[in-house]
Design a protein around this motif. Structure first.
Motif, short mmCIF file in Angstrom:
data_model
loop_
_atom_site.label_atom_id
_atom_site.label_comp_id
_atom_site.label_asym_id
_atom_site.label_seq_id
_atom_site.Cartn_x
_atom_site.Cartn_y
_atom_site.Cartn_z
N THR A 185 0.83 -1.21 0.00
CA THR A 185 0.00 0.00 0.00
C THR A 185 0.86 1.26 0.00
N VAL A 186 1.93 1.25 0.80
CA VAL A 186 2.83 2.40 0.86
C VAL A 186 3.49 2.64 -0.50
N ILE A 187 3.94 1.56 -1.15
CA ILE A 187 4.55 1.69 -2.47
C ILE A 187 3.56 2.25 -3.48
N LEU A 188 2.31 1.76 -3.42
CA LEU A 188 1.27 2.25 -4.33
C LEU A 188 1.02 3.75 -4.13
N LEU A 189 0.95 4.19 -2.87
CA LEU A 189 0.72 5.60 -2.57
C LEU A 189 1.88 6.47 -3.04
N ILE A 190 3.10 5.96 -2.86
CA ILE A 190 4.28 6.70 -3.32
C ILE A 190 4.25 6.84 -4.84
N ALA A 191 3.89 5.75 -5.54
CA ALA A 191 3.83 5.78 -7.00
C ALA A 191 2.77 6.77 -7.48
N ILE A 192 1.59 6.76 -6.83
CA ILE A 192 0.51 7.67 -7.22
C ILE A 192 0.91 9.12 -6.98
N LEU A 193 1.50 9.38 -5.80
CA LEU A 193 1.90 10.75 -5.45
C LEU A 193 2.97 11.27 -6.40
N SER A 194 3.97 10.44 -6.68
CA SER A 194 5.04 10.85 -7.59
C SER A 194 4.49 11.06 -8.99
N GLY A 195 3.57 10.19 -9.41
CA GLY A 195 2.95 10.34 -10.72
C GLY A 195 2.22 11.66 -10.84
N TYR A 196 1.50 12.03 -9.79
CA TYR A 196 0.76 13.29 -9.80
C TYR A 196 1.71 14.48 -9.86
N ILE A 197 2.77 14.43 -9.05
CA ILE A 197 3.71 15.56 -8.99
C ILE A 197 4.40 15.78 -10.33
N PHE A 198 4.94 14.70 -10.92
CA PHE A 198 5.64 14.83 -12.20
C PHE A 198 4.68 15.25 -13.31
N THR A 199 3.48 14.68 -13.30
CA THR A 199 2.51 15.01 -14.34
C THR A 199 2.01 16.45 -14.19
N ALA A 200 1.79 16.89 -12.96
CA ALA A 200 1.35 18.27 -12.72
C ALA A 200 2.41 19.26 -13.19
N ASN A 201 3.66 18.95 -12.92
CA ASN A 201 4.74 19.83 -13.36
C ASN A 201 4.83 19.90 -14.88
N LYS A 202 4.65 18.74 -15.52
CA LYS A 202 4.70 18.72 -16.98
C LYS A 202 3.52 19.49 -17.58
N SER A 203 2.33 19.33 -16.98
CA SER A 203 1.15 20.06 -17.45
C SER A 203 1.35 21.57 -17.31
N LYS A 204 1.96 21.97 -16.19
CA LYS A 204 2.20 23.40 -15.96
C LYS A 204 3.15 23.97 -16.99
N LYS A 205 4.20 23.22 -17.33
CA LYS A 205 5.16 23.68 -18.32
C LYS A 205 4.53 23.80 -19.70
N LYS A 206 3.60 22.88 -20.01
CA LYS A 206 2.93 22.91 -21.31
C LYS A 206 1.75 23.86 -21.35
N GLY A 207 1.39 24.41 -20.18
CA GLY A 207 0.25 25.31 -20.12
C GLY A 207 -1.08 24.60 -20.28
N LEU A 208 -1.14 23.33 -19.82
CA LEU A 208 -2.35 22.53 -19.95
C LEU A 208 -3.00 22.31 -18.59
N LYS A 209 -4.30 22.14 -18.59
CA LYS A 209 -5.02 21.82 -17.36
C LYS A 209 -4.82 20.34 -17.03
N ILE A 210 -4.55 20.06 -15.76
CA ILE A 210 -4.37 18.66 -15.36
C ILE A 210 -5.71 18.00 -15.07
N TRP A 211 -6.74 18.81 -14.78
CA TRP A 211 -8.04 18.25 -14.43
C TRP A 211 -9.11 18.82 -15.37
N ASP A 212 -9.58 18.01 -16.30
CA ASP A 212 -10.65 18.42 -17.20
C ASP A 212 -11.47 17.19 -17.55
#
Length: 205
Positions: A77-104
């Motif tokens: 469960t801890v590994i799953l949560l770490i993977a989800i959190l890291s996925g969100y952080i990296f994806t949010a940063n990439k979306s911000k750089k591209k000027g895209l909304k992460i939630w639509d």
């Protein structure tokens, strides 16, 4: 000149259509980080086995007591949560750089399509856990996760389906090697994620 502008306009239109219909901000680095977390988790689980006097690679079937099973579930469960959190952080940063909304609306469709087979597989694995059928959990998680990735391909990068196919095939192979779930988990959730993440990072950086 007009022909060049025409092709540029078509390219721009295709890009806009892709952005509106697909979630294209998935980060390859999130896959790498998730894979590393999975490998570290697999190493820690092996350490737990050693601590409990279980020689995982001797080929014998080992008995897992309730306390050990709970500890393994917590680690997973801890590994799953770490993977989800890291996925969100990296994806949010990439979306911000591209000027895209992460939630639509596309993100919602992606998560729903991904969640149906994943939640189904999760409940199935809980049932296996409840009935102490531990050796079937690794193949089931790999197969259902692979199906979820293939299903999600419709709303995100098409390359993700290849990772899904690999997970499904690996899960099917592991059905013939019951008792070696830790190894197949390390390959599927660890090595395959790292390889996929590096390829995607290089391709879409």
């Amino acid at each position: 000149m007009d022909s060049k502008n025409y092709h540029e306009d078509l390219s721009h239109i295709r890009s806009m259509m892709e952005r509106s219909s697909r979630f294209i901000s998935l980060s390859g680095l999130s896959g790498v980080f998730a894979g590393l977390a999975a490998l570290i988790g697999a190493g820690y689980v092996y350490f737990i086995f050693q601590r409990e006097g279980i020689d995982y690679f001797d080929g014998d079937r080992n008995f897992f007591g309730p306390a050990l099973v709970r500890e393994l579930v917590i680690v997973g469960t801890v590994i799953l949560l770490i993977a989800i959190l890291s996925g969100y952080i990296f994806t949010a940063n990439k979306s911000k750089k591209k000027g895209l909304k992460i939630w639509d609306s596309t993100t919602k469709r992606l998560l729903l399509t991904f969640a149906v087979p994943l939640v189904t597989g999760g409940v199935f694995c809980l049932a296996l856990l409840f009935h102490h059928l531990f050796v079937w959990i690794a193949p089931a998680t790999l197969i259902f996760y692979g199906i979820a990735l293939v299903s999600a391909e419709r709303y995100t990068l098409t390359d993700i389906k290849y990772l899904g196919y690999c997970q499904i095939v690996l899960g099917l192979i592991s059905l013939f090697f019951l008792g070696w779930g830790l190894v197949f988990w390390a390959i599927g959730f660890g090595i395959l994620h790292i390889v996929y993440g590096l390829i995607m990072h290089k391709k879409y950086k």
